[in-house]
Design an enzyme around this catalytic site. Sequence first.
Site, short mmCIF file in Angstrom:
data_model
loop_
_atom_site.label_atom_id
_atom_site.label_comp_id
_atom_site.label_asym_id
_atom_site.label_seq_id
_atom_site.Cartn_x
_atom_site.Cartn_y
_atom_site.Cartn_z
N ASP A 47 46.83 55.37 -49.12
CA ASP A 47 47.49 54.68 -50.16
C ASP A 47 47.78 53.24 -50.01
O ASP A 47 48.18 53.12 -49.07
CB ASP A 47 48.39 55.54 -51.19
CG ASP A 47 49.61 55.69 -50.35
OD1 ASP A 47 49.73 55.62 -48.74
OD2 ASP A 47 50.76 55.11 -50.81
N GLU B 267 52.07 57.49 -49.02
CA GLU B 267 53.02 56.88 -47.91
C GLU B 267 54.13 55.61 -48.90
O GLU B 267 55.20 55.90 -48.73
CB GLU B 267 52.57 56.29 -46.86
CG GLU B 267 53.50 56.05 -45.75
CD GLU B 267 54.25 54.72 -45.90
OE1 GLU B 267 55.03 54.10 -45.02
OE2 GLU B 267 53.76 53.79 -46.45
N GLU B 268 53.39 54.90 -49.42
CA GLU B 268 54.22 53.81 -50.12
C GLU B 268 55.25 54.37 -51.24
O GLU B 268 56.08 53.49 -51.75
CB GLU B 268 52.93 52.94 -50.77
CG GLU B 268 52.06 52.36 -49.81
CD GLU B 268 52.75 51.27 -48.85
OE1 GLU B 268 54.09 50.94 -48.91
OE2 GLU B 268 52.10 50.68 -47.98
N HIS C 254 47.87 56.30 -43.59
CA HIS C 254 48.20 56.56 -45.09
C HIS C 254 46.85 55.71 -45.54
O HIS C 254 46.50 54.59 -45.52
CB HIS C 254 49.37 56.39 -45.61
CG HIS C 254 49.94 54.74 -45.48
ND1 HIS C 254 49.73 54.04 -46.65
CD2 HIS C 254 50.63 54.39 -44.75
CE1 HIS C 254 50.05 52.86 -46.31
NE2 HIS C 254 50.87 52.87 -45.17
N ASP D 296 50.37 51.93 -38.27
CA ASP D 296 50.76 51.54 -39.57
C ASP D 296 51.72 50.13 -39.42
O ASP D 296 52.80 49.95 -39.83
CB ASP D 296 51.64 52.51 -40.42
CG ASP D 296 51.58 52.21 -41.99
OD1 ASP D 296 51.11 51.24 -42.23
OD2 ASP D 296 52.48 52.90 -42.22
N HIS E 252 51.45 44.16 -48.98
CA HIS E 252 51.95 44.25 -50.17
C HIS E 252 51.79 43.04 -51.18
O HIS E 252 52.69 42.85 -52.20
CB HIS E 252 53.43 44.79 -50.39
CG HIS E 252 53.37 46.19 -49.84
ND1 HIS E 252 54.76 46.97 -50.07
CD2 HIS E 252 52.87 46.62 -48.63
CE1 HIS E 252 54.54 47.95 -49.04
NE2 HIS E 252 53.69 48.02 -48.50
N ASP F 253 47.66 47.42 -45.26
CA ASP F 253 48.49 48.51 -45.20
C ASP F 253 48.01 49.65 -46.07
O ASP F 253 48.35 49.54 -47.34
CB ASP F 253 49.78 48.08 -45.60
CG ASP F 253 51.02 48.72 -45.65
OD1 ASP F 253 50.57 50.00 -45.03
OD2 ASP F 253 52.11 48.57 -46.03
ZN LIG Z 1 51.94 51.27 -44.51
#
Ligand SMILES: [Zn+2]
Length: 413
Positions: free
Chosen positions: A84, A179-180, A82, A202, A388, A145
């Site tokens: 994003d 995705e997030e 992903h 991922d 994150h 991520d």
């Molecule tokens: Zn991810």
Amino acid sequence: MSVKVSGAAERFMRYVQIDTQSDPNSVSFPSTSKQLNLSHLLVEELKAFGIQDAHVDAHGYVMATIPANTNASTPVICFCAHVDTAPDCSGTGVRPILHEQYTGAPIVLPDDPQQMISTDQYPYLKNFIGKSIITASGKTLLGADDKAGVAIIMEFAKRLSVNTSIAHGPIKILFTPDEEVGRGTEHLDIQKLGADFAYTLDGGELGCFEMETFSADALTLYIDGVIAHPGAAKGVMQNAIKIAASIIEALPKDELSPESTEGRMGFVHPNHISGGAESATIECLVRDFDTKNLAKHAQRVLEIAQQVIQSNPAYHKASVRMEVKEQYRNMREIIDQYPHIMDRALAAYKKAGIEPIVEPIRGGTDGSRMSFMGLPTPNIFTGMQAIHSKHEWIGVEDMEKAVEVLVNLVEIN
Ligand SMILES: [Zn+2]
């Protein structure tokens, strides 16, 4: 900055500087148009590798095909990541820092010296003493991520284009937005993609292989109280806010909650509350690896709520009602039907000298939804750590190992 990196790490350091944060409050798709800045760049680079059909589709998905270079009959394998990054932490102005020959000492991030990454906090970091890692600079997340996954797939595609002696079947590449914010597969056209199965890139530490996610429901309790003017409420008012507070207080604390569970244990997680004295709403996430336990957990919550009302004479005219919505299901239910998908991946790990670690994810992935859409999709490691957050970091060698795994996975001997 003198960047001495090449391969996946060089791509990674470029991609993370492009802000692709998704937005949970947006109703458009992709949720933020800035995600397309990276998507369009990826298409340009794929085309430069000679992948002619690379394109961004009408919804912002990047799709590309690396055609087979043999006549052997092989499945069509897709690799997916992903573009994003998480809304939890700023993704604007990411300044990646390469730490070569990491000494093992705590790393103070220069743009905010309060931010320190240490082996005490992240024992996995010890594996990189004497090696290279990449961090952010203190004010933003890094975006490993999932730009690590993006960079690994791009480097893999590059490697196949340069080294044509690697015999392989047809390969599909997929980069998804959002995705997030849980919307990564919302407009995905699985038919058009045309793969037999897929792997998301991922995952976390070297060797991780994930084919099991939570099964997930969203549970909402609607509480109706009895409203009255507060000056004349004696014996009449049944305050929905107070009832909601009592219900939350009565939920299990030492079990069935995120704070008290780990491993394969499920939970109920109240994550939003709203309302007034007349009516109130409690929203909860319900999670378990065993899908049939979700209904049991929901029933337990409802019984607790009813018990709060029934056991207190002051709430006898109030009522509670529950609504449960399916969110996603444990992808193992699908992937177990196709054991060759895991076998192929684990053989590729072993060929790269990596001992596989097969563990369930206490969450979901795009792969959970894709598996139930008809594309079985387990998850492969990338090396990303402390995701994150401003502490997010990644070891360069883990990314390189993941590229090697992908090559092993497609190569026909
Ligand atoms: Zn991810």
